[in-house]
Design an enzyme around this catalytic site. Structure first.
Site, PDB file in Angstrom:
ATOM      1  N   ASP A 483      30.502   0.060 -47.784  1.00 47.87           N
ATOM      2  CA  ASP A 483      30.403   1.068 -46.742  1.00 47.87           C
ATOM      3  C   ASP A 483      29.304   0.594 -45.793  1.00 47.87           C
ATOM      4  O   ASP A 483      28.448  -0.197 -46.187  1.00 47.87           O
ATOM      5  CB  ASP A 483      30.036   2.416 -47.379  1.00 47.87           C
ATOM      6  CG  ASP A 483      29.884   3.522 -46.354  1.00 47.87           C
ATOM      7  OD1 ASP A 483      30.623   3.499 -45.357  1.00 47.87           O
ATOM      8  OD2 ASP A 483      29.006   4.378 -46.527  1.00 47.87           O
ATOM      9  N   ASP A 822      27.711   5.115 -50.817  1.00 51.85           N
ATOM     10  CA  ASP A 822      26.575   6.025 -50.974  1.00 51.85           C
ATOM     11  C   ASP A 822      26.835   7.151 -51.967  1.00 51.85           C
ATOM     12  O   ASP A 822      25.999   8.008 -52.153  1.00 51.85           O
ATOM     13  CB  ASP A 822      26.158   6.599 -49.615  1.00 51.85           C
ATOM     14  CG  ASP A 822      27.271   7.407 -48.961  1.00 51.85           C
ATOM     15  OD1 ASP A 822      28.308   7.619 -49.618  1.00 51.85           O
ATOM     16  OD2 ASP A 822      27.102   7.830 -47.806  1.00 51.85           O
ATOM     17  N   ASP A 826      32.373   8.205 -50.461  1.00 49.21           N
ATOM     18  CA  ASP A 826      33.117   7.079 -51.031  1.00 49.21           C
ATOM     19  C   ASP A 826      33.514   7.279 -52.492  1.00 49.21           C
ATOM     20  O   ASP A 826      33.849   6.314 -53.176  1.00 49.21           O
ATOM     21  CB  ASP A 826      32.267   5.804 -50.921  1.00 49.21           C
ATOM     22  CG  ASP A 826      31.726   5.605 -49.523  1.00 49.21           C
ATOM     23  OD1 ASP A 826      32.507   5.766 -48.578  1.00 49.21           O
ATOM     24  OD2 ASP A 826      30.529   5.305 -49.367  1.00 49.21           O
TER      25      ASP A 826
END
Length: 1178
Positions: A483, A822, A826
């Site tokens: 990410d 995080d 996600d």
């Protein structure tokens, strides 16, 4: 029938009585036939041994059948149960879980009768499944929450006690009780595991060979290891049990009256009043927040230290259907979390519940083990047994070795049967020992140690794992996905300025120079909340509010700075439409009082993705697209702002209007430009990951142009190649690839079908997919997507569900995936990746840890000085409860410090200080035990630090575990093959080892087996990647060729020993062991070959410490090698007598030493040569 994410299949059965078990008739008949054959055909006295061997074989096979019933659920169900088509007449069900979610169980089907209705249900992994007559399948009975918001807003809980009983009957109560089994119960469970049973069987065989010392030594080692594991398992389960909620009383609305009940009595559908409570009081279950906002500490579940703001649904559109997946982040308070601040609800609207005590009003939606906390507890609890290597590969490798063992046993039986005088019983026993020798007793211990060592090493690095079986996957990773925001970049965002309409000279970098409308949007359009002295909320919103200098108060009012121009008044936020990944925008209805009037002027402030707000403006600036595209290409995060003044309205009317009514006819208020600096070590870590032969990709919800800029900076994409972006076309039909700078435009798919030309297309460009493009390819061009996806380096504007789909697509192509995020947006991708690592936002942890360590060292030093001065230690050294820090102080205690007379009064102060220090140090040691907040519901791996260095640590440990497993298999296989030869061909020559020799050999090599699993990875990742599995050309060839070398050495040395052995007495296999030249020679060379095997096959660099760096392993090999050399050279006569060995002739001794040296050198050359040609060397 598939049930849910936990259970794959449920099969109904009825238990058979013992007499009707399917194995009983065959074994009864076989036993009767054998008895008849033995007594009437062979003869009792003539073939007594054969008769006993027959009974022994029948007994062993029966025992194996029963054990297979215990080990394998399909076998148990087939032999001990009868399958039922109708679940209503079944007594048990076989529950088969989905992959990686535990193991199959045969559970009792329970029947509960109430009001003449019978409920069929069972419990599996603490989850209740109930039979539903309508759907004719088992279901987890949870509350149906897919209802309009008005249903919850107007709810008054249970008005009749009978309804409470109904809910409890159907949905269960709120108990999260965990029963820790007794030690004996757990030990029996482990003692019936396949490896343990097999090892006990081997011990029995060795006892029959009169090797009592060696047998008991091995049995003691096995039982000690298993008992240690059971103790550790019990400790873990006790800690998990303590993680559950402590009981307390809570206000609940029942029968239209507020009353206090225990939290265990709550049921889904209750209305409760909850606020900030005592320190140990956690939220009892999953609650939907109806009235009164609050701030929640979710660190117990997600590990995130930043408190989260929760908004009530009282102002949410009434017709909106509640979706627990999308709405839970903002409106649901999860069980196990803590409310750190709450605001009393305002005046209740018509039909809404009033708070009895000024706390928040909530609706209970999930209880017990159905809550998020319950799911995490189950993941940890049922993940305890998963610390194993690949069982299928292990089984296949043993079968491969079994081929050699069968050949050796067959040779022994055929050759041995020629001599009629030989005991068939002894011969059969020896053949059985050969077959069992291919499964070394150390194997399960070694495999467990390899994984557990990695677990402990990761823990020390602040990385916690709930699913240990995933560690070896980390060594096989092909592609690492990241990410962007908060993972690669920091959360410390920097506002660069605001770009306005036709602002030719650039952007306004000073908030004081902004138009009033732009300031109003920045100051009001956010979800921030004041918590004590801090602001809580999105880091981006905090950065914007901080930059414009406005101050948020507790009543959702935003005040301008004191330096603001006259006429600028504060703004009150009345209603928020929160930001969501799907809508990509946030809207706020706020109001302010103009100077000199008491009337409130209402405004709508909107902030979001430029492409989303584009159609909401009344008058779109001419350079709108050009401006935001230029800014995003520079790597900045760009948000468009819009504002509109509302006509005269009342606050009550605002709540009744839909969001769409506000989001139109906006005035353009500028683009706020935010830069997201990369974390300090991101570049270094990404370079290390790429240099270690991993493909990297970025999966982000951010703008594609911003993501492409970051990917270029981090070298995800090559600067020499153009980056093509596939985004949704204006007409929604002609999908085209467009380069970031707009100079290249290509059709979606290359027209050619030539493989080389298509390959050239993929290799000459870098690719970026947006969420809309990915959706189009999934549904319309899936074949092309599978061809393309491995070449895509940037996935932008991706929704959480799309991130999950990307990971699954990569896995379907056979790639081992790692996802790093995080832990909030996600979660799906982290869960579905082979290795999911959640990074937690704890920026000060490293500094705090360093400070604590400093304080601890100071305390230890002070304790030492007090001890030296004569203060008495409160606990004896080495006591079971003594912390390491206390033991450190004890080391400096003067002789007799523990047993001194009572201290004089003047020393009392020093003594009291020492006692306090010891108490503090002990508490600190206890505080280091893993708590629930260390693990995360987000991912199998949770890092307590924000750096992606955690990824490198996980991969290093994964590679180390993989290579350790591989080298253990090689060593154990070679030792087993040498042992099989020694027990077969040499047995006929009268070669056997004494009990003492076998015990000494086991002791000498035990240290080697222990330290081989303690290898540590290197500090940097290597370019080479380890082989992913045991079955490969390198492993099979190196084992085979090394065995040929060992075999040749054995043949040569045994031949020389025969020549040197002057005593040519006939071989008597029944005779008691007596040392001779042949026995001594074979014992020494077999030990020497085993030590050589350890030295040659220790892998070392580039995946772990070399043999010279792993001091413990080096010293154990040197010690064992030294002992062998001493025995071979005949220097220690007394020692040889003790070991039941004889001194060898000088010529044989020299030949033996030269042969061992040659074996070591040749095997080393073979192994390294094959590794160079076929392995992972280059």
């Amino acid at each position: 029938m598939g049930v849910d994410q936990l259970v794959e299949t449920i099969i109904p059965y009825n238990l058979r009585s013992i007499a009707t078990h399917l194995y009983v008739p065959p074994f009864t008949i076989i036993t009767a036939i054998w008895t008849y054959v033995w007594l009437n055909i062979f003869g009792y006295e003539e073939y007594y041994e054969l008769g006993m061997l027959g009974y022994a074989a029948i007994f062993v096979i029966l025992a194996l059948v029963l054990l297979f019933c215990h080990w394998m659920m399909p076998v148990r169900c087939f032999l001990m149960c009868s399958k039922q088509e109708d679940v209503r007449i079944a007594s048990h069900v076989c529950v088969i879980p989905t992959q990686n979610n535990g193991w199959p169980e045969l559970v009792k089907l329970m029947r509960t009768t109430r009001d003449k209705q019978t409920k069929l249900w069972f419990e599996f992994q603490r989850v209740h499944y109930t039979w539903d007559e309508e759907s004719r399948e088992f279901q987890t009975k949870t509350l149906d929450t897919a209802k309009p918001m008005v249903f919850f807003q107007k709810s008054h809980g249970f008005e009749v006690e009978e309804h409470v009983k109904d809910a409890k009957y159907l949905l269960g109560d709120n108990k999260t009780e965990m029963i820790v089994p007794q030690f004996l119960e757990m030990f029996i469970e482990r003692a019936t595991a396949p490896f343990f049973v097999f090892q006990v069987f081997c011990v029995g065989l060795w006892c029959l060979e009169d090797m009592w010392y060696y047998s008991l030594f091995t049995l003691f080692m096995l039982m000690t290891f298993e008992a240690t594991l059971v103790k550790q398992q019990m400790k873990n389960m006790s800690e998990i049990r303590n993680m559950g909620n402590k009981t307390y009383m809570i206000n609940v609305l029942r029968g239209k009256k507020w009353q206090k009940i225990k939290i265990e009595e709550l049921v889904a559908g209750d209305i409760v009043s909850i606020g900030r409570g005592a320190e140990e009081e956690c939220v009892p279950c999953d609650l939907l927040l109806l009235r009164g906002p609050c701030i929640v500490d979710e660190s117990m579940l997600t590990g995130e230290s930043v408190p989260q703001m929760k908004e009530p649904i009282e102002d949410v559109e009434k017709d909106k259907i509640f979706d627990i997946e999308t709405d839970s982040r903002l409106h649901v308070i999860f069980g196990g979390t803590k409310i750190v601040q709450h605001t009393a609800p305002g005046k209740a609207a018509e039909g809404m519940v009033k708070s009895p005590d000024g706390n928040c009003i909530c609706y209970v939606i999930r209880t017990g083990f159905n809550t998020s906390q319950g799911k995490l507890l189950r993941t940890i609890m049922f993940g305890v047994k998963k610390a194993t290597a690949n069982n299928l590969e292990t089984f296949c490798f043993i079968l491969f070795l079994l081929i050699f063992a069968i050949a050796a046993a067959a040779y022994l039986w055929i050759k041995g049967s020629v001599d009629e005088t030989r005991s068939k019983y002894k011969l059969f026993l020896e053949c059985t020992l050969i077959l069992t020798s291919v499964i070394p007793p150390e194997l399960p211990i070694e495999l467990s140690l390899a994984v557990n060592s990695s677990l402990m090493a990761l823990q020390k690095l602040g990385i916690f794992c709930t699913e240990p079986f995933r560690i070896p996957f980390a060594g096989k990773v092909d592609i690492c996905c990241f990410d962007k925001t908060g993972t690669l970049t920091t959360d410390n965002l920097v506002v660069e300025g605001v770009a306005l309409n036709n602002q030719k000279e650039g952007m306004i970098r000073n908030a004081e120079d902004l138009p009033h409308e732009s300031l109003q949007v920045l100051a009001s359009c956010h979800s921030l909340v004041r918590f004590e002295e801090d602001l809580v909320g999105d880091p981006l919103e905090k950065a914007c509010l901080s930059w414009c200098g406005w101050n948020l108060t507790k009543g959702d009012a935003v005040m301008p700075p004191k330096t603001a121009a006259k006429g600028i008044s504060g703004i009150k936020i009345f209603h928020r439409y929160h930001f969501s990944s799907a809508m990509k925008r946030m809207t706020v209805v706020a109001g302010y009082q103009s100077p000199g009037t008491s009337d409130t002027t209402f405004i709508v402030a909107v902030k979001g993705a430029p492409e989303v707000l584009r159609n909401m403006y009344a008058d779109l600036p001419s350079d709108y697209d050009e401006t935001y595209t230029r800014l995003t290409r520079q790597g900045s995060r760009v948000l468009a702002m819009g504002i509109r003044k509302l006509g005269e309205t009342r606050v009550g009317e605002l709540r009744d209007k839909k969001r769409e009514n506000f989001e139109n006819d906006l005035a353009f208020a500028g683009f706020v430009v935010i830069s997201c600096p990369l974390k300090s070590d991101t570049k270094t870590m990404i370079r290390e990951i790429m240099d270690s032969s991993h493909v990297v990709a970025m999966i982000t919800g951010d703008n594609p142009l911003t993501a492409c800029h970051v990917s270029k900076v981090l070298k995800f994409t090559k600067k020499s190649l153009p980056t093509l972006v596939l985004d949704e076309p204006a007409d929604g039909v002609d999908w085209m690839w467009k380069s970031v700078d707009g100079t290249i435009e290509l059709p979606l798919k290359p027209e050619t079908k030539n493989k080389m030309e298509r390959k050239a297309f993929f290799n000459s460009h870098e690719f970026c997919l947006t969420g809309s493009a990915f959706h189009h390819l999934v549904h319309n061009e899936h074949t092309f997507l599978r061809e393309l996806i491995l070449h895509v380096k940037v996935f932008a504007r991706m929704a959480p569900k799309q991130k999950e789909r990307i990971i699954n697509e990569l896995k379907s192509l056979g790639k081992v995936t790692l996802m790093c995020g995080d832990g909030t947006n996600d979660v799906g991708a982290l869960k579905h990746a082979n290795v999911g690592v959640a990074l937690l936002t704890n920026p000060y942890d490293a500094e705090k840890a360093a400070e604590k360590e400093k304080e601890k060292k100071a305390k230890i030093e002070e304790a030492r000085s007090l001890v030296r001065s004569g203060a008495q230690l409160p606990q004896r050294p080495g006591a079971p409860g003594a912390p390491p820090a206390a033991n450190a102080a004890r080391r400096d205690a003067p002789p007799g410090a523990r047993a001194r007379a009572p201290l004089p009064p003047m020393a009392n102060a020093a003594q009291a200080r020492l006692d306090n220090l010891m108490k503090e140090l002990e508490e600190e040691e206890k505080a280091q035990v893993i708590k629930l907040g260390d693990a995360s519901i987000a991912a199998p791996f949770t890092s307590k630090y924000t750096s992606i260095a955690s990824i490198c640590h996980v991969i290093k440990q994964g590679r180390c575990t993989l290579v350790t497993t591989l080298q253990m298999f090689k060593i154990l296989a070679l030792n087993a093959l040498v042992s099989a030869y020694s027990l077969s061909a040499l047995y006929l020559d009268g070669v056997k080892f004494s009990d003492t020799q076998a015990t000494i050999q086991g002791l000498l090599l035990a240290a080697c087996f222990l330290f081989i699993s303690k290898s540590k990875p290197l500090k940097t990742l290597s370019r080479q990647r380890p082989m992913a599995n045991i079955f490969n050309a390198y492993t099979l060839l190196t084992v085979t060729l090394q065995f040929i070398v060992h075999f040749s050495c054995l043949l040569y040395i045994v031949g020389l020993a025969h020549e040197a052995n002057t005593e040519k007495a006939p071989v008597d296999l029944e005779a008691k062991f007596t040392p001779n030249i042949l026995n001594t020679t074979v014992y020494i060379i077999s030990m020497a070959l085993q030590v050589c095997t350890f030295a040659v096959n220790y892998r070392g660099r580039p995946f772990m410490e070399s043999l010279f760096e792993n001091k413990a392993m080096l010293y154990s090999i040197m010690f064992s090698g030294g002992a062998v050399f001493t025995l071979a050279s005949g220097q220690a006569t007394d020692l040889m007598i003790q070991f039941e060995l004889v001194v060898l002739p000088e010529a044989l001794r020299n030949a033996l030493l030269m042969c061992v040296t040659a074996d070591l050198v040749i095997c080393y050359i073979i192994d390294r040569g094959l590794n160079f040609l076929l392995g992972d060397m280059f």
